[in-house]
Scaffold this motif. Structure first.
Motif: not given
Lengths: 278, 673
Positions: B558-559, B561-566, B665
């Motif tokens: 999650r940290k 890959l910027k996108k949570p879904w990814l 972030e």
């Protein structure tokens, strides 16, 4: 005449920090700010390791800044690095030529990959070959040329695409007297043609002779910025060598605070900023 | 611009006389010369062996008996028997053994009584052949002598049986014949298909390497790299041009060599092996070309990356041998016993292509699996190109000091960047354990090693190594109370949907043989009691797999890959491949998506643990205990699917209140208040 109304190169609070296993955190460039203008030779004067090369490499976009911004011909070095590189020619002792190309092929290759209009490439190559007297050995392979010939080809490839800004990073290092003089002559000519030239050196006499304005760099900071006469006036010294030493001593705190003249206007912004806490 | 760069690369390659000599001229001359000399030596050698007279002697306490048999053997009428011609010469001697050792005898026939250690009864006489395996002549003498002695034994045996009134010749009791029903084409295809990919890789590596070494590491060494990087050409153009040059020269050298062999075969200097005579249709040829594209790209990209990370020719050469093996070994996959294209092998770069190529030439081509093989190698090549482009932007090319603060400081900030690499390492351990120790450990042992050592041990290792905040990493926060009923409703619903999904995948994508499903069920539950089943299959995975995958892995991703879904999808895919059998990857990855969503939505790992426990419990226990029977091939009724959709939706909505905390972030970006 120097046209001061439009800056072709703008450097603002530029920083570069390296993290070295043995030396730890090194602020190679620590908040540098300056502008350069067409028809001007801007000199970066500093000892080896002062941060001159790192600054110029950031301008040529092979290094990314850790902080601050810079632009060449209005193109930001981080957002549009290719447009920046199209607008400048970069010459340094560490930019070698391809040994297996001929002199002419070298110039042609760099003219093309820098995006010069294809239909005018041959004409441009002719111009450069004539200008630098390369015609005689233009079909000779670079690895067979003498160092003087190589230097001419190198200059020709640097300005192959006729860029408005030219960066010469310690261009006379390792050259003999005649070749060094030839280099200085070329830089003068380019200045006459209205190019913006950034010239870095640790050789005082060259800077004295060539540069319209001088920035003194020490430990990544710009200690002073001005014409030679302005710097002389501030320090009260005549020779650039003494001017330089005066600034360095003050920066190192060797001379008392009281002795520093009203030089605030000449000091770079970066010098007055406190160190950024990590 | 790529065109100018590409032409320049080629010009520099061909101006280097050494390159042209080594890449083109040397194979042109050396290769046929090598084959010619090998053939010549072989012919001379076999002629010499055939025309030789072999010296032998007979000794032992039963030498008279042995002598008899040898005499019969040497006078045997060899017509009609598969016995190579040879002439023997008997030497009369007292110290036969020392003569054999000295090389004056080629073979020694010893007639003796059986001794303990011989696999015959004590009073049976034994004929022993002594020879020296280090000598061609001695080896050959033994073989030729043995052939003759065996023929004599057959004759003796048959006559004994006939004398005893046995009605038929012994070998006629049962007559064996084998009949090859595979067409010659198919057989040739199997061989050619197997060797084609390794051969192509060999040619590409040897041809392309010459250019690759020169291309980035050479530019670094000559100091032209900074010149090139300060021009207006983009990094992508430079990479493309250099890749193009490597592929062009690699292919050209390959073609020159193949044409070269062709010419020699045409001239009759070389013989085309029987197994390579194969007719290929145009469609097969086109698919074959299609298969070679990702292969050529991937090999080229790997060479270029190697050149990019090496600082000099010398470093490049040091790394080349490992690279060579890394490519050549998986290309031999087609020779693995029993390997089929329609299996997990299709997902392995290079190996998949090797197996696909063989399947194509044998006429067993399958479009979906072929596309997977193409895709896996193509994707690997693409990744390598991305890495190369990044390598060209690496400032270490220009300066000796690094400018990477995160790398320098290490610790928790570095963890997100390296979490994927760690899990690849965990997977290798996991795979090796199941491959080598699977039998020895048994199902329970394997589950214990995976869960406690790899998943929990690996998680603890990462938390300690990077000094991670345990609470935040594992999301050990109390969820909103509504999360609990959401799990109770959601887990069974998602399970029903998963069964449906599995049915679809099974029907349309990868048909799973029923035998495989059955054997999986048996392996899972063989001699396991209910309480063991609950502990090993539901509680422990529910807790420990969550810690590793939805805790450590998901928080790192999650940290990173910027996108949570990814992050959700990648963590699920990794969770999927940690279940070795191919047919379990898709359903497990689906569960992985669901569980990751539960963590992201509730902000806590505990609901995911309960969900995982419920899922495994419902999936395994009722069936194993015979409480209900679900035919996995049939799925459940439509009503159930409808209910499941309603349940899943309700669960999704109920989880919306997250009381836990999102990870901060990524480092280097400002934290939003």
């Amino acid at each position: 005449m120097t046209d001061m109304s439009q800056a072709t190169v703008r450097v603002s609070d530029l920083r570069k920090t390296f993290y070295d296993e043995s030396r730890g955190e090194v602020h190679a460039v620590d908040g540098l700010s300056f502008d350069c203008h067409p028809g001007e030779v801007f000199g970066l004067l500093g000892a080896n390791g002062a941060g001159k090369t790192t600054t110029l490499r950031m301008l040529s976009t092979v290094l990314k800044p850790s902080g601050g911004t810079a632009s060449v011909m209005g193109h930001d070095i981080e957002r549009d690095p290719e447009a920046v590189r199209r607008s400048l020619g970069f010459y340094s002792a560490s930019t070698a030529l391809y040994p297996r190309l001929t002199a002419r092929e070298t110039i042609e290759f760099f003219t093309r990959i820098n995006g010069y209009p294809a239909e005018r490439v041959q004409q441009r190559v002719e111009e450069l070959v004539d200008r630098f007297g390369i015609a005689e050995y233009q079909k000779g392979r670079v690895d067979k040329l003498s160092s003087g010939m190589k230097q001419k080809v190198s200059i020709a490839r640097t300005m192959a695409h006729d860029p408005p800004v030219l960066i010469f990073d310690e261009p006379t290092v390792g050259l003999d007297v005649m070749n060094a003089l030839a280099m200085v002559k070329v830089i003068r000519e380019l200045k006459e043609e209205g190019k913006t030239i950034i010239f870095s050196s640790h050789i005082m006499s060259e800077v004295e002779k060539l540069c319209d304005r001088i920035g003194i760099v020490h430990r990544g900071k710009l200690l002073a910025l001005g014409t030679l006469d302005e710097l002389r006036a501030v320090t009260g010294e005549h020779y650039l060598e003494d001017v330089f030493l005066d600034y360095v001593k003050r920066a190192e705190g060797i001379v008392g605070e009281a002795e520093i003249g009203p030089a605030g206007a000449l000091h770079a912004a970066g010098d007055e900023l406190p160190d950024r806490s990590p | 611009m790529t065109g100018t760069l590409f032409r320049n690369e080629l010009r520099m390659v061909f101006r280097d006389t050494r390159t042209v000599l080594i890449a083109v001229v040397a194979p042109l001359v050396l290769f046929p010369l090598f084959i010619f000399i090998t053939n010549f030596v072989e012919e001379r050698e076999s002629a010499r062996l055939d025309s030789a007279t072999y010296e032998f002697a007979v000794t032992g306490e039963r030498s008279a008996w042995a002598d008899d048999i040898v005499r019969t053997a040497l006078n045997l009428d060899t017509a009609g028997l598969a016995i190579a011609p040879a002439s023997f010469d008997r030497v009369m001697t007292q110290n036969a053994d020392s003569l054999l050792e000295a090389g004056d005898l080629h073979v020694l026939v010893v007639g003796r009584d059986a001794v303990p250690g011989d696999s015959v009864a004590a009073d049976v006489p034994v004929l022993e052949l002594r020879f020296r395996a280090s000598s061609d002549f001695s080896r050959n003498a033994r073989n030729r002598m043995e052939e003759r002695l065996l023929a004599v034994r057959t004759q003796l045996r048959d006559s004994v049986f006939q004398a005893a009134g046995f009605p038929v010749a012994l070998d006629e009791v049962v007559v064996f014949e084998s009949d090859n029903v595979a067409s010659a084409e198919k057989e040739a295809g199997s061989f050619l298909g197997g060797v084609l990919v390794p051969f192509l890789i060999l040619l590409m590596l040897s041809g392309g390497s010459i250019v690759a070494a020169d291309s980035i590491s050479g530019e670094k060494e000559r100091g032209t790299l900074e010149t090139l990087l300060t021009t207006a050409s983009s990094r992508r153009d430079i990479v493309n041009a250099k890749l193009g040059a490597i592929m062009a020269v690699g292919l050209a050298v390959g073609l020159v060599n193949i044409a070269n062999i062709g010419v020699y075969i045409g001239l009759g200097i070389l013989d085309l092996p029987e197994t390579l005579r194969i007719g290929i249709g145009v469609d097969t040829l086109l698919i074959l070309l299609l298969l070679t594209i990702p292969l050529v790209v991937m090999v080229g990209a790997a060479l270029l990356l190697l050149s990019g990370v090496s600082n000099s020719y010398k470093e490049y050469q040091i790394y080349f041998l490992p690279l060579f093996l890394v490519f050549l070994l998986p290309s031999m996959a087609a020779f693995l016993p029993g390997v089929e294209l329609s299996s997990a092998i299709a997902f392995v770069p290079i190996s998949g292509l090797a197996v696909a190529t063989r399947a194509l030439l044998m006429g067993d081509w399958h479009w979906i699996w072929g596309a997977i093989a193409l895709g896996s190698t193509g994707a690997a090549g693409w990744l390598l190109l991305q890495r190369t482009e990044a390598a060209l932007s690496n400032e270490r090319l220009i300066t000796s000091a690094g400018a990477d603060e995160v790398e320098f400081r290490g610790g928790a900030a570095l963890f997100p960047r390296e979490v994927l690499t760690w899990f690849v390492g965990f997977w290798v351990v996991f795979f090796v354990v199941s491959l080598w120790f699977g039998e020895a450990l048994g199902v329970r042992g394997q589950v214990l090693v995976n869960l406690w050592v790899i998943f929990l041990g690996g998680s603890i290792l990462l938390i300690r190594r990077y000094g991670l905040d345990v609470r935040e990493t594992l999301q050990l926060y109390a969820p909103h109370w509504r999360a609990w009923p959401a799990v109770i409703i959601g887990a069974p619903s998602a399970l029903v949907l998963a069964i449906g999904l599995f049915g679809l995948v099974n029907r349309y994508l990868f048909p799973v043989p029923e035998s495989l499903l059955e054997s999986f069920g048996q392996s899972l539950t063989a001699d396991i009691s209910l309480w063991q089943l609950i502990i090993f299959v539901t509680i422990m995975p529910g807790v420990l797999e969550e810690i590793a995958f939805r805790g450590v892995l998901l928080s790192g991703l999650r940290k990173h890959l910027k996108k949570p879904w990814l992050a959700v999808l990648v963590s699920a895919a990794i969770f999927g491949v940690f279940h070795v059998s191919l047919f379990r990857i898709v359903p497990t990855a689906f569960l992985g998506v669901v569980l990751a969503l539960v963590v992201v939505r509730t902000g806590s790992i505990f609901p995911a643990m309960l969900w995982h426990f419920l899922n495994n419990f419902l999936a395994v226990v009722p069936q194993e205990m015979g409480w209900i029977v679900i035919d996995q091939m049939e799925g459940v009724g439509t009503v159930w699917y409808a209910l499941a959709v309603v349940g899943a939706t309700a669960s999704w909505l109920m989880m919306a209140n997250r009381s836990g905390q999102l990870p901060p972030e990524p480092a280097g970006r400002p934290t939003k208040p």
